[in-house]
Design a protein around this motif. Structure first.
Motif, PDB file in Angstrom:
ATOM      1  N   GLU A 115       0.859  -1.183   0.000  1.00 35.02           N
ATOM      2  CA  GLU A 115       0.000   0.000   0.000  1.00 35.02           C
ATOM      3  C   GLU A 115       0.893   1.230   0.000  1.00 35.02           C
ATOM      4  OE1 GLU A 115      -3.217  -0.340   2.849  1.00 35.02           O
ATOM      5  OE2 GLU A 115      -3.089   1.822   3.155  1.00 35.02           O
ATOM      6  N   ARG A 116       0.696   2.092  -0.979  1.00 33.26           N
ATOM      7  CA  ARG A 116       1.513   3.301  -1.052  1.00 33.26           C
ATOM      8  C   ARG A 116       1.083   4.306   0.000  1.00 33.26           C
ATOM      9  NH1 ARG A 116       1.562   5.602  -7.098  1.00 33.26           N
ATOM     10  NH2 ARG A 116       1.867   3.650  -8.216  1.00 33.26           N
ATOM     11  N   ASN A 117       2.013   5.136   0.393  1.00 39.75           N
ATOM     12  CA  ASN A 117       1.625   6.274   1.217  1.00 39.75           C
ATOM     13  C   ASN A 117       0.742   7.181   0.381  1.00 39.75           C
ATOM     14  OD1 ASN A 117       2.863   5.615   3.589  1.00 39.75           O
ATOM     15  ND2 ASN A 117       4.812   6.531   2.997  1.00 39.75           N
ATOM     16  N   GLN A 118      -0.234   7.770   1.041  1.00 36.99           N
ATOM     17  CA  GLN A 118      -1.173   8.605   0.296  1.00 36.99           C
ATOM     18  C   GLN A 118      -1.318   9.935   1.002  1.00 36.99           C
ATOM     19  OE1 GLN A 118      -5.055   6.931   0.010  1.00 36.99           O
ATOM     20  NE2 GLN A 118      -5.910   8.744  -0.946  1.00 36.99           N
ATOM     21  N   THR A 119      -1.226  10.980   0.228  1.00 34.44           N
ATOM     22  CA  THR A 119      -1.441  12.304   0.806  1.00 34.44           C
ATOM     23  C   THR A 119      -2.805  12.808   0.356  1.00 34.44           C
ATOM     24  OG1 THR A 119      -0.334  13.277  -1.069  1.00 34.44           O
ATOM     25  CG2 THR A 119       0.993  12.920   0.899  1.00 34.44           C
ATOM     26  N   GLY A 120      -3.420  13.624   1.175  1.00 29.34           N
ATOM     27  CA  GLY A 120      -4.712  14.201   0.811  1.00 29.34           C
ATOM     28  C   GLY A 120      -5.868  13.301   1.188  1.00 29.34           C
ATOM     29  N   ALA A 121      -7.034  13.673   0.716  1.00 29.16           N
ATOM     30  CA  ALA A 121      -8.270  12.972   1.066  1.00 29.16           C
ATOM     31  C   ALA A 121      -8.297  11.590   0.422  1.00 29.16           C
ATOM     32  CB  ALA A 121      -9.462  13.790   0.587  1.00 29.16           C
ATOM     33  N   PRO A 122      -9.041  10.658   1.030  1.00 30.55           N
ATOM     34  CA  PRO A 122      -9.173   9.338   0.399  1.00 30.55           C
ATOM     35  C   PRO A 122      -9.737   9.480  -1.004  1.00 30.55           C
ATOM     36  CG  PRO A 122     -10.166   9.354   2.580  1.00 30.55           C
ATOM     37  CD  PRO A 122      -9.821  10.757   2.260  1.00 30.55           C
ATOM     38  N   ARG A 123      -9.174   8.729  -1.905  1.00 34.40           N
ATOM     39  CA  ARG A 123      -9.655   8.829  -3.272  1.00 34.40           C
ATOM     40  C   ARG A 123     -10.508   7.613  -3.628  1.00 34.40           C
ATOM     41  NH1 ARG A 123      -3.953   8.669  -6.389  1.00 34.40           N
ATOM     42  NH2 ARG A 123      -2.983   9.363  -4.471  1.00 34.40           N
ATOM     43  N   GLU A 124     -11.233   7.792  -4.713  1.00 28.43           N
ATOM     44  CA  GLU A 124     -12.098   6.712  -5.164  1.00 28.43           C
ATOM     45  C   GLU A 124     -11.248   5.481  -5.479  1.00 28.43           C
ATOM     46  OE1 GLU A 124     -16.170   7.104  -7.656  1.00 28.43           O
ATOM     47  OE2 GLU A 124     -14.321   7.603  -8.662  1.00 28.43           O
ATOM     48  N   GLY A 125     -11.682   4.355  -4.988  1.00 21.86           N
ATOM     49  CA  GLY A 125     -10.904   3.141  -5.197  1.00 21.86           C
ATOM     50  C   GLY A 125      -9.947   2.862  -4.061  1.00 21.86           C
ATOM     51  N   GLY A 126      -9.941   3.763  -3.049  1.00 19.45           N
ATOM     52  CA  GLY A 126      -9.083   3.535  -1.888  1.00 19.45           C
ATOM     53  C   GLY A 126      -7.658   3.969  -2.142  1.00 19.45           C
ATOM     54  N   PRO A 127      -6.775   3.745  -1.170  1.00 11.41           N
ATOM     55  CA  PRO A 127      -5.387   4.146  -1.339  1.00 11.41           C
ATOM     56  C   PRO A 127      -4.704   3.296  -2.407  1.00 11.41           C
ATOM     57  CG  PRO A 127      -5.677   2.974   0.711  1.00 11.41           C
ATOM     58  CD  PRO A 127      -7.030   3.164   0.136  1.00 11.41           C
ATOM     59  N   PRO A 128      -3.678   3.860  -3.047  1.00  9.70           N
ATOM     60  CA  PRO A 128      -3.007   3.111  -4.123  1.00  9.70           C
ATOM     61  C   PRO A 128      -2.367   1.836  -3.600  1.00  9.70           C
ATOM     62  CG  PRO A 128      -2.348   5.415  -4.100  1.00  9.70           C
ATOM     63  CD  PRO A 128      -3.127   5.191  -2.851  1.00  9.70           C
ATOM     64  N   LEU A 129      -2.473   0.798  -4.389  1.00  5.35           N
ATOM     65  CA  LEU A 129      -1.934  -0.502  -4.011  1.00  5.35           C
ATOM     66  C   LEU A 129      -1.101  -1.017  -5.182  1.00  5.35           C
ATOM     67  CD1 LEU A 129      -2.693  -2.025  -1.354  1.00  5.35           C
ATOM     68  CD2 LEU A 129      -4.094  -3.482  -2.769  1.00  5.35           C
ATOM     69  N   ASP A 130       0.148  -1.291  -4.934  1.00  6.42           N
ATOM     70  CA  ASP A 130       1.002  -1.845  -5.991  1.00  6.42           C
ATOM     71  C   ASP A 130       1.194  -3.335  -5.750  1.00  6.42           C
ATOM     72  OD1 ASP A 130       1.321   0.673  -7.029  1.00  6.42           O
ATOM     73  OD2 ASP A 130       3.113   1.087  -5.846  1.00  6.42           O
ATOM     74  N   GLN A 131       1.386  -4.043  -6.830  1.00  2.00           N
ATOM     75  CA  GLN A 131       1.516  -5.489  -6.717  1.00  2.00           C
ATOM     76  C   GLN A 131       2.697  -5.953  -7.564  1.00  2.00           C
ATOM     77  OE1 GLN A 131      -2.223  -7.760  -6.712  1.00  2.00           O
ATOM     78  NE2 GLN A 131      -1.432  -8.800  -8.513  1.00  2.00           N
ATOM     79  N   TRP A 132       3.492  -6.836  -7.011  1.00  2.00           N
ATOM     80  CA  TRP A 132       4.606  -7.437  -7.746  1.00  2.00           C
ATOM     81  C   TRP A 132       4.420  -8.947  -7.756  1.00  2.00           C
ATOM     82  CZ3 TRP A 132       8.627  -4.690 -10.008  1.00  2.00           C
ATOM     83  CH2 TRP A 132       8.710  -3.326  -9.682  1.00  2.00           C
ATOM     84  N   THR A 133       4.623  -9.552  -8.892  1.00  2.06           N
ATOM     85  CA  THR A 133       4.512 -11.009  -8.991  1.00  2.06           C
ATOM     86  C   THR A 133       5.819 -11.571  -9.538  1.00  2.06           C
ATOM     87  OG1 THR A 133       2.178 -10.694  -9.546  1.00  2.06           O
ATOM     88  CG2 THR A 133       3.070 -12.904  -9.835  1.00  2.06           C
TER      89      THR A 133
END
Lengths: 144, 566
Positions: free
Chosen positions: B370-388
């Motif tokens: 889960e990335r750090n997020q600045t500002g108000a919650p955005r649509e879709g929630g906080p950014p999430l990166d995935q590595w496979t």
């Protein structure tokens, strides 16, 4: 009310800051305060589940998705609320659900489901999933 | 039986109300008696949350279709010998925002003389709740009705709540007005006599399954529910089915509402449709096509049939870091065997289609962050990166199994925040409560994917018949870069392009190779209208160009075919 439990998570905690239009958040109570006056019987449990447990689960879904709570419906699919539904998102939803202390006044939390739920899982079905994975089981276990 | 004129008039009133009113689909009501008569509550669920205005006492249902006036709510007692009209106070409950609620609570039931009435006192059975309101768009007010049934307080009941996924190995028995612990102890002694039947209905081609119980959990402390673990887990089925739980008479509470002679049956509904896992998607693909292939060395074009099959299930998925405690990281690993074939029907010497068969035993190690997020919650929630990170042993062979390349494969693929978006997310239809549903949002691009990956293959090539290609040699050592892109237009037309670039360390010439597989697929809907696990069909137009393992022969084909996939 969300408690700060991790110093490494200041940003995640800010995201769960009390919503201004949520009275549940505006007047936070401790688990002990909520437990006062609650006597366990099937009818009390039924009322508690409908009036406290369910709204908290809905608020947790709203917090997790960044959607206004009023935009949710029982048939809203979890997969429609995030760009890519997956294990990471499911885990974040479990975390958010537990941060909302949905089982208060009972000291139970939601254990992570042992499977990845389909993206088609609805908010109504998610309520049942949260209920099913309560750990330890609350005295209200079995309430329909 | 003689009825008084008052009763007859009241029955006529009910008939009128029911005839004019609307029994609402999806509405339900539950009776609760947590303490004394003053605590009795009926909770009405309208199937969705509603918005309540405390000034006007109007409740607007979630879809904005009905406004209900909560000032006056009547309750009709439906007895065969007498009919009583009761009044009740209605208040919204299950609040989760300042104005929205999950259910309506009816309290303080009084008769015509204003005396408090107990719903489960002498008036047992069924009640009809009458709400007044107006359907939006209609000028005349209407009445809406919903039934609630009330059980006698003294009688014990054993019921099983409806069963649904994902847990398939437990059935909960809800015990009311009886000692659940004593029931558990009695049931444990007679565990062998408990019978569970999964009843798929008389119109089902599937036979019913009869099983027993392997374990019983006692009720939690102060609790009232016993948990049964069936020997055969609740099976997946396309339609909902019945679960008949037969309990021995000797284990039952003495004050059960109905006293059975030998056995007691509890019936529950079960809904377990076959799950569809989307993430790290298991893929199944079959595509027969008519193909035109160019043979550059002979400068001719040949028509042939090309068959593409891909079976790529997802097995043994394990997740870690998902204990529900705050954490930015989640890990998972799984096993992904993969069999894919891309073969034609031409003689080997003249064939210029890919002609590649791959058998892979891959494992995946995944990480979400889960990335750090600045500002108000955005649509879709906080950014999430995935590595496979994929590792596996693979074998590539030509169609006739003459050359085999066996190698270790590794690759790393990131899925960054919003580099891909699913159809469900891009076509979601979110409307605020109390508003009429808008037409479903269908953007021009209904889904997209951009997934780069880098990898390396290390192994050797063996030849069963024929000779080694002197350019490639007998060893495999190659770096690869893959770009997997997809664009879905208006839900139905999908453009896919997968380009894989190879750098062959051991090649004597042309060490950089490339293979492009591009496709336009027009979705023709679900395959038939059967429960085929959501197998879909599409008309596919495909272009393949370049060269790929194991033989790296030049490919230049155009195909038109029917694609069956999930």
């Amino acid at each position: 009310m969300v408690k700060k439990t991790s110093k490494t998570q200041p940003q995640a905690q800010e995201e769960l800051a009390p919503s201004p239009d949520s009275p549940l958040y505006a007047q936070p109570k401790s688990v002990e305060e909520m437990a006062q006056g609650f006597s366990v019987n099937p009818d009390n449990c039924g009322l508690w589940k409908q009036q406290q447990f369910r709204p908290r689960v809905w608020l947790a879904v709203a917090d997790w998705s960044g959607q206004p709570p009023n935009n949710l419906r029982p048939d809203t699919k979890l997969g429609s609320l995030v760009p890519l539904w997956g294990i990471g998102e499911q885990n974040r939803l479990v975390q958010t659900t537990n941060q909302h202390q949905v089982f208060a006044p009972f000291a139970s939390s939601m254990a992570p489901p042992n499977t990845l739920l389909p993206a088609e899982t609805t908010v109504l079905q998610w309520e049942n999933v949260v209920w099913t994975f309560q750990t330890p089981r609350t005295p209200c276990w079995g309430t329909p | 039986m003689k009825f008084s004129p008052v009763v007859i008039v009241l029955w006529m009133l009910i008939a009128t109300v029911v005839a004019r009113g609307q029994g609402q689909t999806g509405w339900s009501a539950q009776f609760f008696d947590p303490g004394g008569i003053e605590d009795q509550v009926v909770l009405i669920d309208f199937g969705a949350p509603f918005v309540y205005d405390p000034q006007t006492h109007l409740a607007t249902l979630g879809d904005g279709s009905v406004k209900l006036d909560l000032i006056t709510v009547s309750v009709l007692s439906m007895q065969t010998s007498s009919v009583a009209v009761l009044r009740a106070d209605a208040n919204p409950s299950g609040q989760y925002t300042a104005t929205s609620y999950l259910n309506l609570a009816l309290k303080n039931f009084t008769d015509q003389e204003g005396k408090r009435v107990s719903l489960n006192g002498s008036q047992l059975g069924s009640y009809l709740i009458i709400l007044r309101g107006q359907t939006i768009g209609q000028k005349i007010g209407q009445t809406y009705t919903v039934n609630v049934s009330v059980q006698p307080k003294s009688a014990a009941t054993i019921t099983a709540p409806a069963l649904a996924g994902p847990v398939r190995n437990q059935i909960v028995l809800d015990v009311r007005n009886a000692d659940a612990t004593a029931f558990f102890q009695a049931l444990s002694k007679e565990m062998g006599a408990i019978k569970i039947e999964y009843d798929f209905g008389s119109d089902s081609t599937v036979s019913n399954i009869v099983t027993g119980v392997k374990k019983i959990d006692p009720p939690p402390a102060l609790g009232f529910a016993v948990t049964l673990y069936p020997k055969t887990p609740l099976p997946y089925a396309a339609k909902a089915y019945k679960v008949n739980i037969t309990l021995p008479q000797s284990a039952l509470p003495k004050n059960l509402e109905t006293t059975p002679k030998t056995q007691f049956k509890v019936i529950a509904s079960a809904t377990y449709p076959t799950p569809v896992i989307v993430e790290t998607a298991a893929t199944y693909d079959f595509e027969p096509s008519f193909t035109s292939a160019v043979n550059k060395s002979k400068n001719v074009r040949t028509n042939t049939g090309l068959f593409i099959v891909a079976l790529n299930p997802l097995l043994f998925l394990h997740e870690t870091g998902i204990d529900g405690s705050p954490s930015r990281y989640t890990h998972w690993y799984d096993f992904r065997p993969n069999i894919s074939a891309n073969v034609d029907t031409l003689p080997e010497k003249s064939s210029t289609t890919p002609n590649r068969v791959t058998i892979a035993l891959d494992t995946e190690l995944g990480l979400t962050r889960e990335r750090n997020q600045t500002g108000a919650p955005r649509e879709g929630g906080p950014p999430l990166d995935q590595w496979t990170w994929t590792n596996g042993v693979r074998t590539d062979t030509d169609r006739d199994f003459k050359k085999f390349s066996t190698y270790w494969h590794t690759d790393l693929a990131p899925d960054f925040w919003k580099l891909s978006e699913t159809q469900a997310f891009r076509t979601r239809n979110v409307v605020s409560l109390g508003m009429a549903a808008k037409q479903a949002k269908t953007p021009f691009v209904t889904a997209y994917r951009l997934r780069p990956s880098v990898g390396y293959d290390l192994g050797s090539t063996t030849v069963r018949s024929g000779v080694f290609n002197p350019e490639l040699g007998s060893s495999v050592s190659r770096f690869l870069f893959k770009l997997d892109t997809m664009l879905e237009i208006r839900r139905n037309v999908t453009f896919t392009a997968v380009d894989t670039g190879y750098y062959l360390f051991d090649a004597t010439r042309r060490d950089a190779r490339d293979f492009l597989d591009a496709q336009i697929a027009v979705n023709t809907g679900l395959l038939l209208r059967l429960d085929t696990n959501k197998i879909q069909s599409a008309v596919a137009f495909r272009y393949q160009r370049g060269s790929q393992p194991p033989s790296f022969t030049p490919v230049d084909t155009l195909s038109l075919g029917l694609k069956l996939y999930r």
